[in-house]
Design an enzyme around this catalytic site. Sequence first.
Site, PDB file in Angstrom:
ATOM      1  N   GLU A  45      47.111  27.249  20.314  1.00 44.42           N
ATOM      2  CA  GLU A  45      47.090  27.487  21.822  1.00 44.42           C
ATOM      3  C   GLU A  45      45.798  27.100  22.631  1.00 44.42           C
ATOM      4  O   GLU A  45      44.971  27.950  21.815  1.00 44.42           O
ATOM      5  CB  GLU A  45      48.079  28.280  21.794  1.00 44.42           C
ATOM      6  N   LYS A 114      54.903  24.606  28.022  1.00 43.33           N
ATOM      7  CA  LYS A 114      55.448  25.270  27.167  1.00 43.33           C
ATOM      8  C   LYS A 114      56.818  25.938  28.248  1.00 43.33           C
ATOM      9  O   LYS A 114      56.306  25.726  29.357  1.00 43.33           O
ATOM     10  CB  LYS A 114      54.528  26.335  27.033  1.00 43.33           C
ATOM     11  N   CYS A 175      54.441  28.417  19.903  1.00 42.20           N
ATOM     12  CA  CYS A 175      53.575  29.325  19.933  1.00 42.20           C
ATOM     13  C   CYS A 175      54.896  30.618  20.416  1.00 42.20           C
ATOM     14  O   CYS A 175      56.344  30.729  19.098  1.00 42.20           O
ATOM     15  CB  CYS A 175      52.795  30.537  20.435  1.00 42.20           C
ATOM     16  N   SER A 361      31.148  61.821  10.831  1.00 46.80           N
ATOM     17  CA  SER A 361      31.296  63.299  10.691  1.00 46.80           C
ATOM     18  C   SER A 361      31.325  64.083   8.924  1.00 46.80           C
ATOM     19  O   SER A 361      31.726  64.848   9.260  1.00 46.80           O
ATOM     20  CB  SER A 361      32.829  63.731  11.325  1.00 46.80           C
TER      21      SER A 361
END
Length: 713
Positions: A45, A114, A175, A361
């Site tokens: 896309e 789309k 999509c 850490s």
Amino acid sequence: MSHLITLATCNLNQWALDFEGNRDRILESIYIAKEKGARLRVGPELEITGYGCLDHFLENDVCLHSWEMYAQIIKNPKTHGLLLDIGMPVLHKNVRYNCRLLSLDGKILFIRPKMWLANDGNYREMRFFTPWMKPGFVEDFVLPPEIQKVTDQKVVSFGDAVINTLDTCIGAETCEELFTPQSPHIAMSLDGVEIITNSSGSHHELRKLNKRLDLILNATSRCGGIYLYANQRGCDGDRLYYDGCALIAVNGKVVAQGSQFSLKDVEVVTATVDLEEVRNYRANFMSRGLQASLSETKFKRIDVAVELAPMKARFDPLIVPSKSRPIFYHTPEEEIALGPACWLWDYIRRCNGTGYFLPLSGGIDSCATAMIVHSMCRLVVKEASEGNEQVILDARKLTRGGEGWIPNDPQELASKFFHTCFMGTENSSKETRDRSRELATQIGSYHVDFNMDSVVSSVVSLFEVATGKKPVYKIFGGSQIENLALQNIQARLRMVFAYLFAQLLPWLRGIKNSGGLLVLGSANVDECLRGYLTKYDCSSADINPIGGISKTDLKKFIAYASTEYNMPILDSFLNATPTAELEPITEDYVQSDEIDMGMTYEELSVFGYLRKVEKCGPYSMFLKLLHEWTPRLTPAQVSEKVKRFFFFYAINRHKQTVLTPSYHAEQYSPDDNRFDLRPFLINPRFTWASKKIDQVVAQCEGKTTDLDIMSID
């Protein structure tokens, strides 16, 4: 009888606004598809612009440059000979659409906008584009004058149509349309469309891939047909990582699947399929035949006088249909090892960075971050060994390696760009310091170890001189506010030191022509959700690869990495009690994260999921957990935990406004930047919801209460 055709789809590592780079990757994918004998190539896309341009889509320059790149692609004779399905934004009658452009031999066949836009979660497509709200309708589109000169066309069809070749019919959906209840492929298949393409910009979340593939397999199982799924891959310049996994499915079975995580910029997936299998599958599905005969949706056909499957290919014994294959899924632990690692690689190489700096850490969060960088190094070495020239060039650029140098060892690679540092105080334990040093040695990072007590003491003394009062820790008789201030100053000074060392370590090491290092954060999604971090401490960084991953999943990842990477040192991180080490350790007291928070990390994951994914407020969350957590907990205990969570979530919500950009991996991420749009000034008591919760607790305990929901007295 056979009717064989070779089809191609692809994963492309596109980058927002990298028009020329995106063009070149599209061209490479077309060349590879042709070499493999494909007759149709589909790409991701918005592949010309990159999917993640966001508000840049509102600039008309983006449409202009898209047409310029598109013209260079289709006028190139090397791209002729196969049907191309390419994505880009198009301005039609002063309306901006997200479109697929289908072309053949330098001629545009039609433009398909789309119809259903993604507009939730991380997606805001309706901010940039307008959906095509005319199903089955087609109108004329006048091509820009520059394109008319290239294609020798003035007008092409624009709208909801399909392509009709001499031997098959092809339709496109994009999509989000796959995820809708009435997906376009349903009507297309009932109208005889045999090949459906889906061009996607779908991002990675842990355990999400199965949903995507289930939809594709169910679609082709119910409707029959051939489905080509293409996806973007890479970070695209934002928090999301698009995870590829292009595939081809036929009648509910996968015949080709690309990788989900990879450092390859271009990956082309091909399969040879038999159109007769589709026709036979559909024709023998009687209820489908009835629905097809009754369907009122008839798509306009764009006729193309070519055969995609040449006659000779139908009977060539050397051309064999691709066999169905099982779907491959990564485990969540592998997803954590690979997804953020690929994202980090894209980020560092595209920002021309000198390297990464990580405050290490000795706890599991910074350990997990370090191991993701180690995983990245392993991926780079693997790709280099397989001859990936782009990865080799990027690695040389990152490390200032000379011509001919090839990364062949993850530790050696890390030693050139990855820097770690243990910033100790009198509250730090020997165990955490030793763990940090040993881990740095095993992964190959350039490690620095120092104490910052003198600086902390100087800041506290400055306050004492200025005010005449000296704050003390709670265990020594101080108040809660004193205790918190003394912890926060340590945490904030670590952020200052992180950026100081990140800027100067390359200079210290004599790395010429270098900038500063990118600082990595290592606050997990649960701590961010609860607000269990100091604003502007070393959780404030440039990027955070674990900011969207839960503590529970991070522990599983470290257990996996301990075995997979043969690093037993990781077991010591797993067995250590999570602690910030910001308060003095005594014989009777050791600071614990979960005790400080008043809830476990497992509980935080549940709270986060219910709040974000299931959209629960305090009252509905309490009711759900009342059923799930009793009788293990009493109704009063469930009530207390829910109220505590919402209280601290609310008072710490402001911290999310400055949250370090994090790799998005979890549906309940509290990221305030587009994903979790909630106010940061909230009444933390949620008074009305709390009253209703109290009423339910009382009823559970056999007490009678009456909350008048109609009264304002």
